[in-house]
Scaffold this active site. Structure first.
Site, PDB file in Angstrom:
ATOM      1  N   LYS A   1       0.866  -1.178   0.000  1.00 14.17           N
ATOM      2  CA  LYS A   1       0.000   0.000   0.000  1.00 14.17           C
ATOM      3  C   LYS A   1       0.898   1.222   0.000  1.00 14.17           C
ATOM      4  CE  LYS A   1      -3.991   2.016   0.527  1.00 14.17           C
ATOM      5  NZ  LYS A   1      -3.707   2.639  -0.784  1.00 14.17           N
TER       6      LYS A   1
ATOM      7  N   GLN B   1       7.391   3.881   3.770  1.00  8.64           N
ATOM      8  CA  GLN B   1       5.991   3.471   3.826  1.00  8.64           C
ATOM      9  C   GLN B   1       5.815   2.184   4.638  1.00  8.64           C
ATOM     10  OE1 GLN B   1       3.832   5.472   1.540  1.00  8.64           O
ATOM     11  NE2 GLN B   1       2.251   4.760   2.934  1.00  8.64           N
TER      12      GLN B   1
ATOM     13  N   LYS C   1       5.744   3.233   8.271  1.00  9.88           N
ATOM     14  CA  LYS C   1       4.575   4.083   8.502  1.00  9.88           C
ATOM     15  C   LYS C   1       3.304   3.233   8.564  1.00  9.88           C
ATOM     16  CE  LYS C   1       4.274   7.552   5.757  1.00  9.88           C
ATOM     17  NZ  LYS C   1       4.000   8.531   4.698  1.00  9.88           N
TER      18      LYS C   1
ATOM     19  N   LYS D   1       5.346   1.819  -3.213  1.00 13.47           N
ATOM     20  CA  LYS D   1       5.240   3.177  -3.742  1.00 13.47           C
ATOM     21  C   LYS D   1       5.457   3.107  -5.246  1.00 13.47           C
ATOM     22  CE  LYS D   1       4.715   7.509  -2.404  1.00 13.47           C
ATOM     23  NZ  LYS D   1       3.921   8.050  -1.297  1.00 13.47           N
TER      24      LYS D   1
ATOM     25  N   GLY E   1      -2.958   8.220  -4.009  1.00 16.42           N
ATOM     26  CA  GLY E   1      -2.403   9.480  -4.511  1.00 16.42           C
ATOM     27  C   GLY E   1      -1.089   9.852  -3.836  1.00 16.42           C
ATOM     28  N   ASP E   2      -0.425  10.824  -4.379  1.00 16.85           N
ATOM     29  CA  ASP E   2       0.767  11.437  -3.777  1.00 16.85           C
ATOM     30  C   ASP E   2       0.978  12.736  -4.559  1.00 16.85           C
ATOM     31  OD1 ASP E   2       3.100  10.916  -1.816  1.00 16.85           O
ATOM     32  OD2 ASP E   2       4.162  11.505  -3.621  1.00 16.85           O
TER      33      ASP E   2
ATOM     34  N   THR F   1      -4.609  13.302   5.580  1.00 15.47           N
ATOM     35  CA  THR F   1      -3.188  13.477   5.922  1.00 15.47           C
ATOM     36  C   THR F   1      -2.994  14.774   6.697  1.00 15.47           C
ATOM     37  OG1 THR F   1      -2.646  12.311   3.887  1.00 15.47           O
ATOM     38  CG2 THR F   1      -0.843  13.403   5.014  1.00 15.47           C
TER      39      THR F   1
ATOM     40  N   ASN G   1      -2.472  18.954  -1.414  1.00 13.16           N
ATOM     41  CA  ASN G   1      -3.473  18.244  -0.608  1.00 13.16           C
ATOM     42  C   ASN G   1      -3.128  18.257   0.884  1.00 13.16           C
ATOM     43  OD1 ASN G   1      -4.017  15.194   0.579  1.00 13.16           O
ATOM     44  ND2 ASN G   1      -5.785  16.126  -0.390  1.00 13.16           N
TER      45      ASN G   1
ATOM     46  N   SER H   1      -6.806   5.592   3.953  1.00  9.29           N
ATOM     47  CA  SER H   1      -6.839   4.723   2.769  1.00  9.29           C
ATOM     48  C   SER H   1      -7.196   3.297   3.171  1.00  9.29           C
ATOM     49  CB  SER H   1      -5.479   4.717   2.070  1.00  9.29           C
ATOM     50  OG  SER H   1      -5.359   5.824   1.232  1.00  9.29           O
TER      51      SER H   1
HETATM   52  P1  NDP Z   1       0.469  17.814  -3.937  1.00  9.50           P
HETATM   53  O1  NDP Z   1       0.940  17.515  -5.300  1.00  9.50           O
HETATM   54  O2  NDP Z   1      -0.984  17.974  -3.690  1.00  9.50           O
HETATM   55  O3  NDP Z   1       1.199  19.134  -3.392  1.00  9.50           O
HETATM   56  C1  NDP Z   1       2.586  19.218  -3.333  1.00  9.50           C
HETATM   57  C2  NDP Z   1       2.980  20.607  -2.868  1.00  9.50           C
HETATM   58  O4  NDP Z   1       4.372  20.646  -2.656  1.00  9.50           O
HETATM   59  C3  NDP Z   1       2.677  21.669  -3.908  1.00  9.50           C
HETATM   60  O5  NDP Z   1       2.426  22.887  -3.256  1.00  9.50           O
HETATM   61  C4  NDP Z   1       3.988  21.733  -4.689  1.00  9.50           C
HETATM   62  O6  NDP Z   1       4.217  22.986  -5.334  1.00  9.50           O
HETATM   63  C5  NDP Z   1       4.990  21.537  -3.590  1.00  9.50           C
HETATM   64  N1  NDP Z   1       6.202  20.907  -4.137  1.00  9.50           N
HETATM   65  C6  NDP Z   1       6.294  19.717  -4.775  1.00  9.50           C
HETATM   66  N2  NDP Z   1       7.546  19.488  -5.174  1.00  9.50           N
HETATM   67  C7  NDP Z   1       8.258  20.547  -4.759  1.00  9.50           C
HETATM   68  C8  NDP Z   1       9.625  20.892  -4.844  1.00  9.50           C
HETATM   69  N3  NDP Z   1      10.501  20.094  -5.467  1.00  9.50           N
HETATM   70  N4  NDP Z   1      10.007  22.081  -4.312  1.00  9.50           N
HETATM   71  C9  NDP Z   1       9.117  22.884  -3.684  1.00  9.50           C
HETATM   72  N5  NDP Z   1       7.822  22.607  -3.567  1.00  9.50           N
HETATM   73  C10 NDP Z   1       7.400  21.458  -4.086  1.00  9.50           C
HETATM   74  O7  NDP Z   1       1.074  16.654  -3.008  1.00  9.50           O
HETATM   75  P2  NDP Z   1       0.627  16.195  -1.554  1.00  9.50           P
HETATM   76  O8  NDP Z   1       0.168  17.367  -0.767  1.00  9.50           O
HETATM   77  O9  NDP Z   1      -0.244  15.014  -1.699  1.00  9.50           O
HETATM   78  O10 NDP Z   1       2.006  15.656  -0.946  1.00  9.50           O
HETATM   79  C11 NDP Z   1       2.923  16.504  -0.262  1.00  9.50           C
HETATM   80  C12 NDP Z   1       3.891  15.657   0.542  1.00  9.50           C
HETATM   81  O11 NDP Z   1       3.163  14.868   1.502  1.00  9.50           O
HETATM   82  C13 NDP Z   1       4.723  14.660  -0.259  1.00  9.50           C
HETATM   83  O12 NDP Z   1       5.983  14.497   0.388  1.00  9.50           O
HETATM   84  C14 NDP Z   1       3.931  13.367  -0.108  1.00  9.50           C
HETATM   85  O13 NDP Z   1       4.744  12.231  -0.310  1.00  9.50           O
HETATM   86  C15 NDP Z   1       3.485  13.498   1.333  1.00  9.50           C
HETATM   87  N6  NDP Z   1       2.334  12.687   1.716  1.00  9.50           N
HETATM   88  C16 NDP Z   1       1.136  12.807   1.043  1.00  9.50           C
HETATM   89  C17 NDP Z   1       0.052  12.065   1.443  1.00  9.50           C
HETATM   90  C18 NDP Z   1      -1.287  12.248   0.828  1.00  9.50           C
HETATM   91  O14 NDP Z   1      -2.261  11.658   1.343  1.00  9.50           O
HETATM   92  N7  NDP Z   1      -1.447  13.036  -0.221  1.00  9.50           N
HETATM   93  C19 NDP Z   1       0.159  11.065   2.538  1.00  9.50           C
HETATM   94  C20 NDP Z   1       1.419  11.102   3.229  1.00  9.50           C
HETATM   95  C21 NDP Z   1       2.458  11.861   2.792  1.00  9.50           C
HETATM   96  P3  NDP Z   1       4.020  23.093  -6.937  1.00  9.50           P
HETATM   97  O15 NDP Z   1       2.539  23.136  -7.132  1.00  9.50           O
HETATM   98  O16 NDP Z   1       4.728  24.340  -7.289  1.00  9.50           O
HETATM   99  O17 NDP Z   1       4.666  21.863  -7.518  1.00  9.50           O
END
Ligand code: NDP
Length: 444
Positions: free
Chosen positions: A90, A111, A114, A126, A165-166, A209, A240, A376
């Site tokens: 997962k 993961q 976690k 992943k 998603g991620d 999250t 997200n 999830s």
């Molecule tokens: P999203 O794609 O919804 O958002 C990502 C955010 O981070 C955007 O604001 C993006 O900006 C910014 N970002 C991405 N890459 C970079 C970078 N290289 N430098 C600076 N800013 C960056 O992703 P999520 O919110 O889903 O995920 C965010 C983090 O949380 C990740 O590490 C993910 O693995 C982790 N996570 C997510 C979960 C989930 O349920 N969604 C669960 C657990 C962990 P821009 O729009 O400019 O790219």
């Protein structure tokens, strides 16, 4: 040489050019030293550490698709099925140009622990691709997703591997992926989570999250005699995780003053307006430069200065290695007392060590962002039952899970004489269950 050092050396030699994977393995194994030393003979005999750092299976495949101009584009797809000792694989699918095998392996490895921490029966995996959904039309995203799933569908299933998603994979992408899976495999099953509510998704998954991060942070503060209400908070990211972290922090009485994206960051001294943020990011899919049009008293700054804001609590919710040593120094100098990770591995090891050495309460992502995968797993349960639970039911289970994780992490750290070290506590608590299951199942 100690067993841990031997394995670290071997991982670096066997997996060249995968610095994020080396970093994740090092962070986990370093904090497991005492557990490993206590059980060294048994673990060595069973090659437990060598097995735990080696993915059970890793898939890499071509993803050809046609863009709106009729040109053929080619991306690379990945799925790393890391460990299935305690349940089906997962973990999410990341769509971002920076994706490579090392990044997917680091995320898959994290993961595993976690998922174990959630207390739910899910293994770790992943996947993703170097495809960039940004700036693509819906048709192009669909074309990519259909091609990606045409290959991936051979290896996943509701009882074998359930992606989610991620970064870059939201409700739109999950919808296209699910549609293609169903079409090819002729089976309607909960093979993905983060689905839309009209086709098997769970209420509160979208929020989970970010909300979970705040439930964890609130409990960690409580265990340390503090409270969240009245605190000032910096959040990075505006995706997200960030959006729902802002929302829940404000519901719990804190004031969030920043959000960011990969171009710049917003400072809103009156507190981020989460409805505006949703409008910009979820509806318009626009950049944060727009925020000032809605909130004239806010500031927009180019570049990565989000950690210069003076706050009590920092919640990195964007991506890996976004909070560096110099940022940690600035946060400490500005009086920050808590850092809780919403993203995966957003804080470098040097920054983490600096924060811990300077008395900052530090919550590692594998514990504090586990709410997403926990919800999830609740979505999987609802799909198996063919029932849907109410928002309140899922949210209250989520809260219970996060509080439980916080207590387990706290207790594991204390048990091994590292009180308050939540990095060690999370790694130990997550590892013990997986190790036990692997030893029970023999050499597989
Ligand atoms: P999203 O794609 O919804 O958002 C990502 C955010 O981070 C955007 O604001 C993006 O900006 C910014 N970002 C991405 N890459 C970079 C970078 N290289 N430098 C600076 N800013 C960056 O992703 P999520 O919110 O889903 O995920 C965010 C983090 O949380 C990740 O590490 C993910 O693995 C982790 N996570 C997510 C979960 C989930 O349920 N969604 C669960 C657990 C962990 P821009 O729009 O400019 O790219």
């Amino acid at each position: 040489m100690s067993y841990v050092d031997e394995v670290l050396e071997r991982v670096a030699a066997k997996n060249p050019a995968e610095p994020e994977f080396h970093q994740a393995v090092k962070e986990v194994l370093e904090s497991l030293r005492v557990v490993v030393e206590t059980n060294e003979e048994k673990y060595r005999r069973e090659a437990l550490l060598e097995r735990i750092v080696e993915p059970e299976r890793q898939l890499k495949f071509r993803v050809p698709w046609v863009d709106d101009n009729g040109n053929v584009q080619v991306n690379t797809g990945y799925r790393v099925q890391f460990n299935s000792a305690i349940g089906p694989y997962k973990g999410g699918l990341r769509l971002h140009p920076s994706v490579n095998l090392g990044i997917i392996k680091f995320l898959g490895f994290e993961q595993v622990f976690k998922n174990s921490l959630t207390g739910l029966p899910i293994g770790g995996g992943k996947g993703g691709s170097d495809f960039d959904p940004k700036g693509k039309s819906d048709r192009e995203v669909m074309s990519f997703c259909q091609s990606f799933m045409t290959e991936l569908c051979k290896y996943i299933g509701a009882d074998t591997d359930v992606p989610a998603g991620d970064i870059g994979t939201g409700a739109r992408e999950i919808g296209y992926l699910f549609g293609q899976y169903k079409r090819i495999r002729s089976v309607y099953e909960g093979v993905l989570t983060g689905k839309g509510l009209s086709y098997g998704g769970s209420l509160a998954r979208k929020e989970a999250t970010g909300y979970g991060l705040l439930y964890f942070t609130e409990e960690m503060l409580r265990l340390n005699g503090e409270e969240l209400t009245g605190k000032t908070v910096a959040v990075s990211g505006s995706g997200n995780v960030a959006i729902y972290a802002v929302e829940k922090a404000q519901q719990l009485g804190a004031k969030v003053v920043t959000v960011s994206d990969s171009n710049g960051w917003v400072y809103d001294p009156e507190g981020i307006d989460v409805e505006v943020l949703k409008e910009i990011k979820e509806v318009k899919r626009a950049r944060l430069t727009e925020y000032k049009n809605y909130r004239p008293n806010s500031e927009y700054h180019e570049g990565r200065g989000v950690w210069t804001a003076k706050v009590d609590i920092a919640l990195p919710c964007a991506t890996q290695n976004e909070l560096l040593l110099e940022d940690a120094k600035t946060l400490v100098a500005n009086g920050c007392k808590v850092v809780a990770e919403g993203a995966n591995m957003p804080t470098t090891m040097e920054a983490t060590e600096y924060l811990q050495a300077n008395g900052v309460m530090f919550a590692p992502g594998k514990a504090s962002n586990a709410g997403g995968v926990a919800a999830s797993a609740l979505e999987m349960s609802q799909n198996s039952e063919r029932l849907s639970w109410s928002f309140e039911e899922v949210d209250s289970k989520l809260k219970g899970i996060m509080i439980n994780i916080c207590h387990n992490v706290d207790a594991a750290a204390k048990q091994y004489g590292m009180e308050g070290n939540y990095v060690a506590g999370a790694n130990i608590a997550g590892f013990e269950k997986v190790a036990d299951a692997m030893l029970s199942q023999g050499v597989v």
